[in-house]
Write an enzyme that holds these catalytic residues in place. Structure first.
Site, PDB file in Angstrom:
ATOM      1  N   HIS A 467       2.017  11.287   4.604  1.00 41.29           N
ATOM      2  CA  HIS A 467       1.171  10.779   5.687  1.00 41.29           C
ATOM      3  C   HIS A 467       0.977   9.270   5.554  1.00 41.29           C
ATOM      4  O   HIS A 467       1.149   8.510   6.522  1.00 41.29           O
ATOM      5  CB  HIS A 467      -0.173  11.502   5.644  1.00 41.29           C
ATOM      6  CG  HIS A 467      -1.187  10.996   6.624  1.00 41.29           C
ATOM      7  ND1 HIS A 467      -1.469  11.658   7.800  1.00 41.29           N
ATOM      8  CD2 HIS A 467      -1.988   9.901   6.621  1.00 41.29           C
ATOM      9  CE1 HIS A 467      -2.388  10.983   8.469  1.00 41.29           C
ATOM     10  NE2 HIS A 467      -2.728   9.922   7.764  1.00 41.29           N
ATOM     11  N   GLU A 468       0.624   8.832   4.345  1.00 41.99           N
ATOM     12  CA  GLU A 468       0.360   7.405   4.151  1.00 41.99           C
ATOM     13  C   GLU A 468       1.635   6.581   4.328  1.00 41.99           C
ATOM     14  O   GLU A 468       1.579   5.447   4.818  1.00 41.99           O
ATOM     15  CB  GLU A 468      -0.245   7.160   2.774  1.00 41.99           C
ATOM     16  CG  GLU A 468      -1.621   7.791   2.557  1.00 41.99           C
ATOM     17  CD  GLU A 468      -2.679   7.305   3.542  1.00 41.99           C
ATOM     18  OE1 GLU A 468      -2.538   6.179   4.068  1.00 41.99           O
ATOM     19  OE2 GLU A 468      -3.633   8.056   3.802  1.00 41.99           O
ATOM     20  N   HIS A 471       1.926   5.407   7.773  1.00 46.77           N
ATOM     21  CA  HIS A 471       1.213   4.156   8.058  1.00 46.77           C
ATOM     22  C   HIS A 471       2.017   2.948   7.559  1.00 46.77           C
ATOM     23  O   HIS A 471       2.034   1.891   8.204  1.00 46.77           O
ATOM     24  CB  HIS A 471      -0.161   4.164   7.390  1.00 46.77           C
ATOM     25  CG  HIS A 471      -1.123   5.143   7.983  1.00 46.77           C
ATOM     26  ND1 HIS A 471      -1.392   5.199   9.336  1.00 46.77           N
ATOM     27  CD2 HIS A 471      -1.898   6.095   7.406  1.00 46.77           C
ATOM     28  CE1 HIS A 471      -2.290   6.146   9.558  1.00 46.77           C
ATOM     29  NE2 HIS A 471      -2.608   6.709   8.415  1.00 46.77           N
ATOM     30  N   HIS A 474       4.629   2.373  10.082  1.00 48.11           N
ATOM     31  CA  HIS A 474       4.029   1.871  11.318  1.00 48.11           C
ATOM     32  C   HIS A 474       3.848   0.363  11.206  1.00 48.11           C
ATOM     33  O   HIS A 474       4.079  -0.392  12.154  1.00 48.11           O
ATOM     34  CB  HIS A 474       2.685   2.571  11.557  1.00 48.11           C
ATOM     35  CG  HIS A 474       2.150   2.407  12.942  1.00 48.11           C
ATOM     36  ND1 HIS A 474       1.021   3.041  13.384  1.00 48.11           N
ATOM     37  CD2 HIS A 474       2.576   1.660  14.000  1.00 48.11           C
ATOM     38  CE1 HIS A 474       0.779   2.710  14.631  1.00 48.11           C
ATOM     39  NE2 HIS A 474       1.705   1.868  15.028  1.00 48.11           N
TER      40      HIS A 474
END
Length: 625
Positions: A467-468, A471, A474
């Site tokens: 998940h991280e 980021h 992104h």
């Protein structure tokens, strides 16, 4: 072929004395640009002279100041952390002063007027038009339309709020408490976990000091057989930041005053105005509807777990009062999964050594997104930090450079205690035509090696890491002209969406096999074990989301009420009412949030977008994995 990045990585060799000196220089340089723009004749206000000049100055300032302010989250030096914290305080105060500059706002208004009257507005790109509109909206929301007396009052309130929030976060980062247990009290906690605790002698008996960091305390919640041990661990963990209670009280009072001055009914209405959800009422309606749907599911799950508790207490001769406590939830959730799916979390963990999972996930992202990681060895804030230069997969020259990624994965004293990603440098177009490249840093707290086993990750940890990394990418792959819109600088209730979509890979059989390698046998997870992991995804999902709903409703409640109240009582009563778990001693759990609760509405993103994200996930090219 090794390539040289067109932008060198930043240096991390600052001393405590460097921080305030450099910070003051950055503030002075940015203030000088604002002074020049504020002094422009209205007829000379245009897109380059106002909006481009401000955007460039702000990007350079924020990139420089962000690095100095980051030390407080990760540096092993208290002197450096303190200097960093004070620097961020100065930056926040300067930011508030800047947002309240009427002369600069008037220059923006004049520039927008000139653009539209001259016909130049239509020649701007959509992103350039968005920059103008957002810049004007900033001034309106800052209160620059208010009379001078109210603007002065508003500035003072904002500065006090900023400092309260900064002090709250500093306490969170600096917390280094522990709780002590005997080996008997730790019965059920895996031996390799216990060997990682600090052992000492007290009154002639061996005892273990357990920190409140996730890799230390969570195994007690999940495995300790003695309910009294779990209760003490839970209450200690909830109370560890009681020092933050008065800061939260003050921050919420200040937010109420600010919202009132700005003409909003509540802080929730003010903060959601720019988000997808648009208003506090829309949030409340969504959460109420969600609770109505989740509650029957959660009630049934609680009944099953409570029956499991009753059975165990009868077998062990423990008293049973018919209640299901907060310290029972993780323990019996695990027991239920073990008994119904024959799935042992500690066995699964043995298939996810950190030194296998981390590079494998990087490989997965590289294949999926067409990029290449090259490890570099430069200065960092701590020896454990890994550095990577990130390139396009087939890059042949510096034009294929994407940016930098840093990974700081293991716990240590006074380090930020959760998992998060910082966009330390934004990517954007420089006025001279070149590109400024991004730097993203992931800070996590994975379990360290023990005397008996290497560093291992629970499957939950694997999901969090994946998940991280969403980021991280992104921030790395975002391509915008202006730093203001780069990476995760999106509507806050959308910011989790890309990462949520990508974490679905952690439940795909092929990916689970690829990421796993038993630390002794080197074999991947078996198809049978993979099937059990996938089935466990939605076990007790009702109670899980009711817990998330409690956080969201607490957040909303404290930001919609007109007067303050006893927030410790609210925290405990609301949790019992929504999460279906009971407590005995009220604990100030609101003090342990990573920051005073904003209306970030992570739950709103998690649930409102879930069906869409899964549909989008289904369109991703699985063959690339």
């Amino acid at each position: 072929m090794s390539l040289t990045p067109p932008q060198p990585p930043p240096s991390w060799s600052h001393s405590p004395d460097d921080i305030p000196r450099l910070n003051n220089e950055y503030i002075a340089a940015n203030r000088a640009v604002q002074d020049a723009i504020g002094a422009l004749d209205p007829k000379d206000c245009n897109f380059p002279s106002v909006f481009v000049a401000l955007a460039d100055a702000d990007a350079r300032f924020e990139a420089s100041a962000e690095l100095l302010g980051f030390y407080q989250n990760v540096s092993p030096s208290k002197e450096l952390r303190d200097a960093s914290n004070e620097a961020e305080s100065a930056v926040r105060q300067f930011g508030i002063e800047s947002s309240m500059r009427l002369d600069v706002f008037n220059a923006k208004v004049a520039a927008q007027k000139n653009l539209k009257e001259s016909g130049e507005w239509e020649k701007l790109s959509p992103e350039e038009q968005r920059l103008v509109e957002k810049s004007i909206l900033d001034g309106t929301r800052a209160g620059l339309a208010l009379p001078e007396k109210e603007r002065t009052e508003l500035t003072a309130l904002k500065k006090e709020l900023s400092q309260a929030c900064l002090d709250f976060s500093k306490n969170f980062n600096e917390e280094n408490g522990h709780i002590t247990f005997t080996e008997e009290e730790l019965k059920g906690v895996p031996h390799d976990v216990i060997t990682g605790y600090t052992k000492r002698t007290e009154d002639g008996k061996d005892v273990y000091d357990v920190t409140f960091q996730t890799p230390d305390i969570f195994p007690i919640f999940k495995f300790a057989e003695n309910p009294e041990t779990r209760r003490r661990a839970q209450e200690g963990h909830e109370s560890r930041l009681e020092i933050n209670v008065p800061l939260l009280n003050r921050a919420l009072d200040l937010r109420r005053q600010i919202a009132k001055l700005l003409g909003y009914q509540t802080w929730a209405d003010y903060i959601t105005e720019e988000k997808m959800v648009k208003s506090g009422k829309n949030v409340a309606d969504f959460l109420d509807d969600l609770e109505t749907k989740l509650r029957p599911v959660g009630v049934k799950e609680r009944e099953i777990l409570l029956a499991l508790k009753k059975k165990e207490h009868e077998q062990k001769g423990l008293p049973f009062d018919g209640e299901f406590y907060i310290w029972d939830y993780r323990y019996y959730d695990r027991k239920f999964i073990e008994e119904t799916l024959d799935l042992d979390d500690m066995v699964v963990k043995e298939y996810f050594p950190v030194d296998v999972v981390v590079p494998t996930i990087l490989t997965i992202y590289q294949n999926l997104l067409g990029v290449r990681f090259e490890e570099i060895h430069g200065s960092t804030w701590h020896p454990e930090v890994q550095q990577f230069a990130v390139w396009e997969k087939d890059a042949k020259d510096e034009s294929g450079f994407i940016g930098y990624c840093y990974l700081d994965l293991f716990p240590r004293p006074s380090k930020y205690g959760h998992a998060a990603v910082w966009g330390l440098l934004p990517g954007y177009d420089l006025p001279e035509g070149k590109r400024a490249y991004p730097l993203t840093a992931m800070v996590a707290n994975l379990a360290k090696p023990t005397p008996e086993k290497p560093a291992l990750m629970r499957h939950d940890d694997v999901v969090t890491f994946f998940h991280e990394m969403g980021h991280v990418f992104h921030g790395l792959l975002s391509k915008t002209k202006f730093a203001r819109f780069h990476g995760t600088s999106v509507a806050r209730d959308f910011v989790e969406a890309p990462s949520q979509m990508l974490e679905n890979w952690c439940w795909e059989p092929k990916v689970l096999e690829q990421m796993s390698s038993h630390y002794e046998t080197k074999k991947p997870l078996s198809p049978e074990l993979i099937e059990k992991i996938i089935k466990s995804r939605y076990v007790n999902v009702g109670m899980f989301y009711l817990r998330q709903l409690f956080f969201a409703k607490f957040d909303l409640k404290v930001h919609t009420e007109r007067e303050g109240e006893d927030y410790t009582a609210l925290w405990n009563n609301l949790r019992e009412q929504i999460s279906l778990v009971k407590n005995i001693t009220p604990t100030p759990g609101q003090g342990k949030l990573p920051h005073p609760p904003p209306i970030l509405l992570a739950l709103l993103t998690n649930t409102f977008s879930e069906a869409f994200l899964k549909e989008l996930f289904g369109t991703l090219p699985a063959a690339k994995i």
